[in-house]
Design an enzyme around this catalytic site. Structure first.
Site, PDB file in Angstrom:
ATOM      1  N   ASN A  61      -5.807   2.834 -12.631  1.00  0.00           N
ATOM      2  CA  ASN A  61      -6.409   3.409 -12.704  1.00  0.00           C
ATOM      3  C   ASN A  61      -5.595   4.042 -13.689  1.00  0.00           C
ATOM      4  OD1 ASN A  61      -5.040   5.985 -11.466  1.00  0.00           O
ATOM      5  ND2 ASN A  61      -5.706   4.832  -9.551  1.00  0.00           N
ATOM      6  N   LYS A 106      -1.841 -17.714 -11.546  1.00  0.00           N
ATOM      7  CA  LYS A 106      -2.859 -16.473 -12.259  1.00  0.00           C
ATOM      8  C   LYS A 106      -3.972 -17.727 -12.109  1.00  0.00           C
ATOM      9  CE  LYS A 106      -3.260 -16.585 -17.278  1.00  0.00           C
ATOM     10  NZ  LYS A 106      -3.151 -16.787 -18.474  1.00  0.00           N
ATOM     11  N   LYS A 129     -10.935  15.256   5.705  1.00  0.00           N
ATOM     12  CA  LYS A 129      -9.404  14.667   5.823  1.00  0.00           C
ATOM     13  C   LYS A 129      -8.079  15.649   6.753  1.00  0.00           C
ATOM     14  CE  LYS A 129      -9.984  12.032   1.385  1.00  0.00           C
ATOM     15  NZ  LYS A 129      -9.459  10.974   1.105  1.00  0.00           N
TER      16      LYS A 129
HETATM   17  N1  CTP Z   1      -5.806   9.326  -1.219  1.00  0.00           N
HETATM   18  C1  CTP Z   1      -5.346   9.276  -0.327  1.00  0.00           C
HETATM   19  N2  CTP Z   1      -4.986   7.436   0.026  1.00  0.00           N
HETATM   20  C2  CTP Z   1      -6.134   6.498   0.396  1.00  0.00           C
HETATM   21  C3  CTP Z   1      -6.657   7.445  -1.257  1.00  0.00           C
HETATM   22  C4  CTP Z   1      -6.964   8.560  -1.431  1.00  0.00           C
HETATM   23  O1  CTP Z   1      -4.729   9.066   0.464  1.00  0.00           O
HETATM   24  N3  CTP Z   1      -6.220   5.811   0.318  1.00  0.00           N
HETATM   25  C5  CTP Z   1      -5.438  10.823  -0.976  1.00  0.00           C
HETATM   26  C6  CTP Z   1      -5.160  10.620  -2.600  1.00  0.00           C
HETATM   27  O2  CTP Z   1      -3.617  11.088  -3.424  1.00  0.00           O
HETATM   28  C7  CTP Z   1      -6.022  12.487  -3.128  1.00  0.00           C
HETATM   29  C8  CTP Z   1      -7.218  12.631  -2.477  1.00  0.00           C
HETATM   30  O3  CTP Z   1      -6.726  11.537  -0.809  1.00  0.00           O
HETATM   31  O4  CTP Z   1      -5.081  13.049  -2.621  1.00  0.00           O
HETATM   32  C9  CTP Z   1      -8.578  12.282  -3.077  1.00  0.00           C
HETATM   33  O5  CTP Z   1      -9.326  11.366  -1.936  1.00  0.00           O
HETATM   34  P1  CTP Z   1     -10.609  10.540  -2.275  1.00  0.00           P
HETATM   35  O6  CTP Z   1     -10.872  10.862  -0.731  1.00  0.00           O
HETATM   36  O7  CTP Z   1      -9.969   9.433  -2.590  1.00  0.00           O
HETATM   37  O8  CTP Z   1     -11.142  10.958  -3.518  1.00  0.00           O
HETATM   38  P2  CTP Z   1     -12.142  10.206  -3.796  1.00  0.00           P
HETATM   39  O9  CTP Z   1     -12.069   9.122  -4.064  1.00  0.00           O
HETATM   40  O10 CTP Z   1     -12.002  10.988  -5.780  1.00  0.00           O
HETATM   41  O11 CTP Z   1     -13.485  10.806  -4.031  1.00  0.00           O
HETATM   42  P3  CTP Z   1     -14.462   9.780  -2.710  1.00  0.00           P
HETATM   43  O12 CTP Z   1     -14.456  10.202  -2.012  1.00  0.00           O
HETATM   44  O13 CTP Z   1     -15.859  10.670  -3.496  1.00  0.00           O
HETATM   45  O14 CTP Z   1     -14.499   7.921  -2.892  1.00  0.00           O
END
Ligand code: CTP
Length: 406
Positions: A207, A285, A341
């Site tokens: 990303n 690959k 969270k």
């Molecule tokens: N994060 C994490 N572990 C993951 C994904 C995200 O700890 N597997 C953390 C990121 O570091 C950030 C936060 O969670 O602090 C972002 O939350 P997330 O729910 O992933 O947000 P988005 O993906 O931006 O939103 P959505 O829930 O809409 O997908």
């Protein structure tokens, strides 16, 4: 003006310690040089004596040295012990409590903050014995100024070169900041950057995160005297001096690195853009074919939520900060993330703006806690990091003195 003991050990970077001594003096400190036997093969004590205008300590057994047991009296008189360069041998002796010369005895005898600036050959620095010694030293509260990368005196290119003298002096300045901040001595873990999920040996899903926000937070936390671990996905950034850098690639590696350390932290800040989905990488690959390619993705583990589900602070849960990259309904979605969270603070980013968020130097965020919402206007990521850490410091204090704040 404080008295700083400057330990100089036997590495080629020893000559740079002269510049460090000068830099410390320019900051108003009095410097006493302590040289090991090997250091004296690289630079003469006379050089340090002329610069520091003090007798250089070169040994434990010189007549007179023990009249007032000098390593003990010096140990209690210094504001800080800095060793630069610190060789692999010095790290090993310090980590294991071996006191076989003046410097290693001084190290054990002092309760002043200790800063070590290692310098050695790349392979030596990467050797598990050295890595383990650095881990032990950090767990004893020793601060490490990470070596730089580049061309080494031994002809190798890699990590191991003594950090630049001005960076070492700046680090000492932060450690000796006159007024301790609420984060001084706290353990802070910051995640940064993207994660890469391998598709096959040459492709991955990543990303656009650059890591800048997380790196700015780590630098600011170091500046406030915290002991910082930076768990970073792949980035092109130089890590700030003074952090322990843990490099990871995938969401699973980041999960492992964070969960192994989370319970020991006072603060965990998840600034990384962690992949929400991963896949089983093909061992070879993938060659193209005429049809479309369908990749089956599976969910990664949510690191933020897992840290949020750790037992309460009384049993060790850190103050937890998450980021929310949103394109719409920014506040509502951030609030829901906060509760879902188990975070104490959500830093909400409106990534639909072109001047904030990914791949730019600036950011504008909204800080959301259970009781407050604060807009942080567009500014450098360093400025934003400072505001976030002000909030974090308040959360740390409130957690420790709940009645004082209410
Ligand atoms: N994060 C994490 N572990 C993951 C994904 C995200 O700890 N597997 C953390 C990121 O570091 C950030 C936060 O969670 O602090 C972002 O939350 P997330 O729910 O992933 O947000 P988005 O993906 O931006 O939103 P959505 O829930 O809409 O997908």
């Amino acid at each position: 003006m404080s008295l700083i003991a400057l330990g100089v050990t036997g590495g080629i970077g020893a000559y740079k310690a002269v510049e460090i001594a000068r830099g410390l003096q320019k900051e108003g400190h009095d410097v006493v040089a302590v040289m090991t036997r090997s250091a004296r093969r690289f630079v003469t004590p006379l050089t340090f004596e002329a610069i520091t205008r003090r007798e250089v300590i070169t040994g434990q057994w010189k007549p007179g040295t023990n009249a007032d047991i000098e390593h003990i009296s010096l140990a209690s008189g210094i504001a800080l012990l800095l060793v630069a360069p610190a060789t692999a041998n010095t790290l090993g002796r310090f980590a294991h409590g071996i006191a076989d010369d003046f410097l290693s005895s001084l190290y054990l005898a002092t309760t002043a903050p200790v800063v070590l600036a290692p310098a050695m050959n790349t392979n030596m620095f990467a050797h598990p014995a050295v890595v383990e010694n650095l881990r032990v030293l950090r767990s004893h509260g020793v601060r490490i100024v990470e070596p730089g990368s580049g061309y080494l005196a031994c002809g190798w290119i890699g990590k191991g070169r003594l950090a630049e003298p001005e960076d070492i002096v700046a680090y000492v300045r932060h450690v000796l900041r006159p007024s301790p901040t609420p984060l001084t001595g706290r353990r802070v873990l910051v995640t940064a950057g993207p994660t890469y999920e391998n598709i096959d040996p040459v492709r991955y899903i990543g990303n656009r995160a650059s890591g800048r926000m997380g790196f700015a937070l780590a630098a600011e936390a170091v500046a406030r005297g915290a002991m910082v671990t930076l768990v970073s996905g792949p980035t092109a950034l130089e890590p700030p001096h003074g952090v322990e850098l843990v490099q990871v690639r995938s969401a699973a590696e980041m999960h492992e690195a964070v969960m192994a350390r989370a319970a020991a932290q006072d603060v965990v800040i998840m600034a990384a853009a962690v992949a929400d989905y991963t896949l089983d990488a093909a061992p070879q690959k993938i060659a193209k074919s005429d049809g479309s390619l369908v990749l089956a993705l599976s969910r990664t583990r949510d690191i933020l939520a897992e840290v949020g589900a750790l037992p309460s602070r009384a049993e060790g849960r850190p103050v937890l900060v998450g980021f929310a990259a949103e394109t719409h309904e920014v506040l509502d979605r951030a609030r829901s993330k906060l509760t879902r969270k188990g975070a104490d603070l959500i830093v909400a980013n409106d990534v639909s703006r072109r001047d904030a968020g990914f791949e730019v130097e600036t950011n504008a965020v909204t800080l959301v806690t259970s009781s407050e919402v604060e807009e942080v206007c567009l500014q450098s990521k360093t400025g934003v990091a400072a505001r976030i850490l002000d909030r974090v410091a308040a959360l740390v204090e409130r957690r420790e003195h709940p009645t004082a704040a209410s």
